[in-house]
Design an enzyme around this catalytic site. Structure first.
Site, mmCIF file in Angstrom:
data_model
loop_
_atom_site.group_PDB
_atom_site.id
_atom_site.type_symbol
_atom_site.label_atom_id
_atom_site.label_comp_id
_atom_site.label_asym_id
_atom_site.label_seq_id
_atom_site.Cartn_x
_atom_site.Cartn_y
_atom_site.Cartn_z
ATOM 1 N N HIS A 18 1.157 -1.199 -0.348
ATOM 2 C CA HIS A 18 0.192 0.049 0.285
ATOM 3 C C HIS A 18 1.023 1.370 -0.018
ATOM 4 O O HIS A 18 1.306 1.485 0.871
ATOM 5 C CB HIS A 18 -0.350 -0.317 1.345
ATOM 6 C CG HIS A 18 -2.020 1.021 0.864
ATOM 7 N ND1 HIS A 18 -3.385 0.694 1.983
ATOM 8 C CD2 HIS A 18 -2.634 2.346 0.696
ATOM 9 C CE1 HIS A 18 -3.903 2.494 2.256
ATOM 10 N NE2 HIS A 18 -3.155 2.931 1.297
ATOM 11 N N HIS A 20 1.352 4.711 -2.249
ATOM 12 C CA HIS A 20 0.547 5.578 -3.562
ATOM 13 C C HIS A 20 1.781 6.401 -3.916
ATOM 14 O O HIS A 20 3.465 6.972 -3.707
ATOM 15 C CB HIS A 20 -0.458 6.843 -2.706
ATOM 16 C CG HIS A 20 -1.903 5.920 -2.269
ATOM 17 N ND1 HIS A 20 -2.407 6.217 -3.334
ATOM 18 C CD2 HIS A 20 -1.947 5.630 -1.128
ATOM 19 C CE1 HIS A 20 -3.200 5.775 -2.455
ATOM 20 N NE2 HIS A 20 -3.216 5.210 -1.719
ATOM 21 N N HIS A 197 -9.522 1.254 -1.016
ATOM 22 C CA HIS A 197 -9.154 1.903 -0.091
ATOM 23 C C HIS A 197 -11.101 1.331 1.039
ATOM 24 O O HIS A 197 -11.669 2.150 -0.110
ATOM 25 C CB HIS A 197 -9.053 3.666 0.020
ATOM 26 C CG HIS A 197 -7.821 3.153 0.091
ATOM 27 N ND1 HIS A 197 -7.237 2.363 -1.033
ATOM 28 C CD2 HIS A 197 -6.667 4.503 0.160
ATOM 29 C CE1 HIS A 197 -5.714 3.267 -1.425
ATOM 30 N NE2 HIS A 197 -5.286 3.871 -0.585
ATOM 31 N N GLU A 200 -11.273 3.479 6.213
ATOM 32 C CA GLU A 200 -10.494 4.171 6.534
ATOM 33 C C GLU A 200 -10.757 5.413 7.424
ATOM 34 O O GLU A 200 -10.837 5.144 8.796
ATOM 35 C CB GLU A 200 -8.967 4.966 5.405
ATOM 36 C CG GLU A 200 -8.176 5.814 5.806
ATOM 37 C CD GLU A 200 -7.583 6.592 4.300
ATOM 38 O OE1 GLU A 200 -8.033 6.836 3.529
ATOM 39 O OE2 GLU A 200 -6.441 7.288 4.450
ATOM 40 N N ASP A 278 1.739 3.792 2.836
ATOM 41 C CA ASP A 278 0.756 4.721 2.723
ATOM 42 C C ASP A 278 1.700 6.116 1.607
ATOM 43 O O ASP A 278 1.767 5.671 0.553
ATOM 44 C CB ASP A 278 -0.593 5.153 3.543
ATOM 45 C CG ASP A 278 -1.540 5.256 2.787
ATOM 46 O OD1 ASP A 278 -1.442 6.142 1.719
ATOM 47 O OD2 ASP A 278 -2.101 5.836 3.799
ATOM 48 N N ASP A 279 2.263 6.768 2.215
ATOM 49 C CA ASP A 279 2.758 8.087 1.533
ATOM 50 C C ASP A 279 3.600 8.327 2.191
ATOM 51 O O ASP A 279 3.368 9.638 3.107
ATOM 52 C CB ASP A 279 1.044 9.061 1.902
ATOM 53 C CG ASP A 279 -0.506 8.722 0.073
ATOM 54 O OD1 ASP A 279 0.339 9.162 0.303
ATOM 55 O OD2 ASP A 279 -0.961 8.626 1.304
HETATM 56 N N1 ADE Z 1 -4.871 8.633 -2.206
HETATM 57 C C1 ADE Z 1 -3.376 9.226 -1.204
HETATM 58 N N2 ADE Z 1 -3.457 8.450 -0.100
HETATM 59 C C2 ADE Z 1 -4.432 8.336 0.377
HETATM 60 C C3 ADE Z 1 -5.388 8.093 1.467
HETATM 61 N N3 ADE Z 1 -4.817 7.204 2.411
HETATM 62 N N4 ADE Z 1 -6.819 7.522 1.040
HETATM 63 C C4 ADE Z 1 -7.155 7.487 -0.141
HETATM 64 N N5 ADE Z 1 -6.384 8.263 -0.693
HETATM 65 C C5 ADE Z 1 -5.425 8.038 -1.062
HETATM 66 ZN ZN ZN Z 2 -3.398 5.012 0.128
#
Ligand code: ADE
Ligand code: ZN
Length: 334
Positions: A18, A20, A197, A200, A278-279
């Protein structure tokens, strides 16, 4: 985690499911791309960018995330971005990663699909050849955009080649998954994998909907599943992988801090939990830090580190012989 366990965690072969790729855009690269591509940003230096990393919720993060994606314009930009993340993978012994990208955003910024995909693919090839870092690409649809046009986009991506599946991301609140049922059915017909997703920020019902209406094979995040005992039982019985992202959940206010994160309870419930970043540029760390800090905060065991890595091998979309290889390499550590 004691020092020896931290060393073993750093050295062991890891998998990320996971991530991005746009969320790995570090402030230094963001500013240099902005200058090169003459995009004006409301930040003059790295400190100013980092100061903006204070998020209330998912939407407040997405506002900055999408602003930053405007700076990605050329094939070379996507190549540099992806290679930098894959270099991190090399440094952290992440041997296999399934990366998301958000082509609709790039299309809106005037970047053709072939351009973003060519840059990403070039970096994937190089990382594999030079460092043995294996990767795959998942095309995400943004759930807060209309579903119209997404099947055409999917077919365009298939023609270019290089994606293993589709995902669903962006603002979850008030955007249940069902709108994308036909798109995910088309992906399935093309032999592509499906993830979304869900849970969340959205309720457990969105997780159910992703499973039943989109036919997803994994749930990204899924932390709100614990609000529904019936759903937990189903996720456990079917061993649906959850790609949990602890730093992300804390950064976006889902949990007050890592001590309050529910990943220990998800594991105790017998769910197929994996850990992911994630990011990472925005949320304070890459995969190893996510595991290490979360384990320290919750007092989880080293065996559970191995367990989440085994879960990632089981839940990933690599071919069976590659999964066997990953299992063998991991077996040295526990
Ligand atoms: N796009 C990038 N990170 C995300 C996240 N945590 N939840 C939904 N969309 C995303
Ligand atoms: Zn994500």
């Amino acid at each position: 985690m004691n020092t020896l366990e931290k060393k073993k965690l750093a050295e062991m072969p890891k998998i990320e499911l996971h991530l991005h790729i746009e969320g790995s855009l570090e402030p230094e690269m963001l500013l240099s791309l902005a200058e090169k591509n003459q995009i004006s940003l409301p930040y003059n230096d790295v400190d100013a960018v980092r100061a903006a990393y204070r998020f209330r919720d998912l939407q407040s993060f997405l506002n900055l995330y999408y602003l930053a994606t405007q700076c990605l314009k050329t094939e070379q930009d996507f190549y540099a971005l992806t290679l930098a993340y894959l270099r991190h993978c090399r440094d952290e012994n992440i041997v296999y990663t399934e990366m998301f990208f958000d082509p609709q955003t790039h299309l809106e910024h005037g970047v053709p699909l072939a351009v973003s995909m060519a840059g990403i693919a070039a970096a994937q090839g190089e990382a594999e050849r030079e460092w043995g870092v294996d990767s795959a690409l998942i095309l995400c649809f943004e759930r807060d955009r209309p579903a119209e046009g997404t099947i055409a986009l999917l077919k365009d991506a298939e023609k270019i080649g290089g994606i293993i599946g589709v995902g669903l991301d962006s603002a979850e609140r008030n955007h249940p998954p069902a709108k994308f049922a036909a798109t995910f059915a088309a992906a399935r017909a093309l032999g592509l994998h499906r993830v979304a997703h869900a849970g969340e920020e959205g309720p457990p019902e969105y997780i159910l909907e992703a499973l039943d209406k989109l036919g997803v094979e994994r749930i990204d995040h899924g932390v709100r599943a614990l609000e529904s005992p019936e759903l937990v039982e189903r996720l456990r019985a079917e061993q649906i992988p959850l790609t949990v992202c602890p730093f992300s959940n804390v950064a976006l206010g889902g949990f007050g801090n890592l001590q309050q994160h529910n990943v220990a309870r998800l594991l105790e419930s017998g769910l197929k939990v994996t850990i992911n970043s994630d990011d990472p540029a925005y949320f304070g760390g890459y995969l190893t830090a996510n595991i290490s800090d979360t384990w320290d905060a919750l007092g989880l065991s080293f065996e559970q580190t191995i367990q989440v890595q085994k879960n990632a091998i089981d839940g990933c979309f690599a071919q069976a012989h590659k999964k066997r290889e990953m299992y063998e390499k991991l077996s040295v550590y526990g």
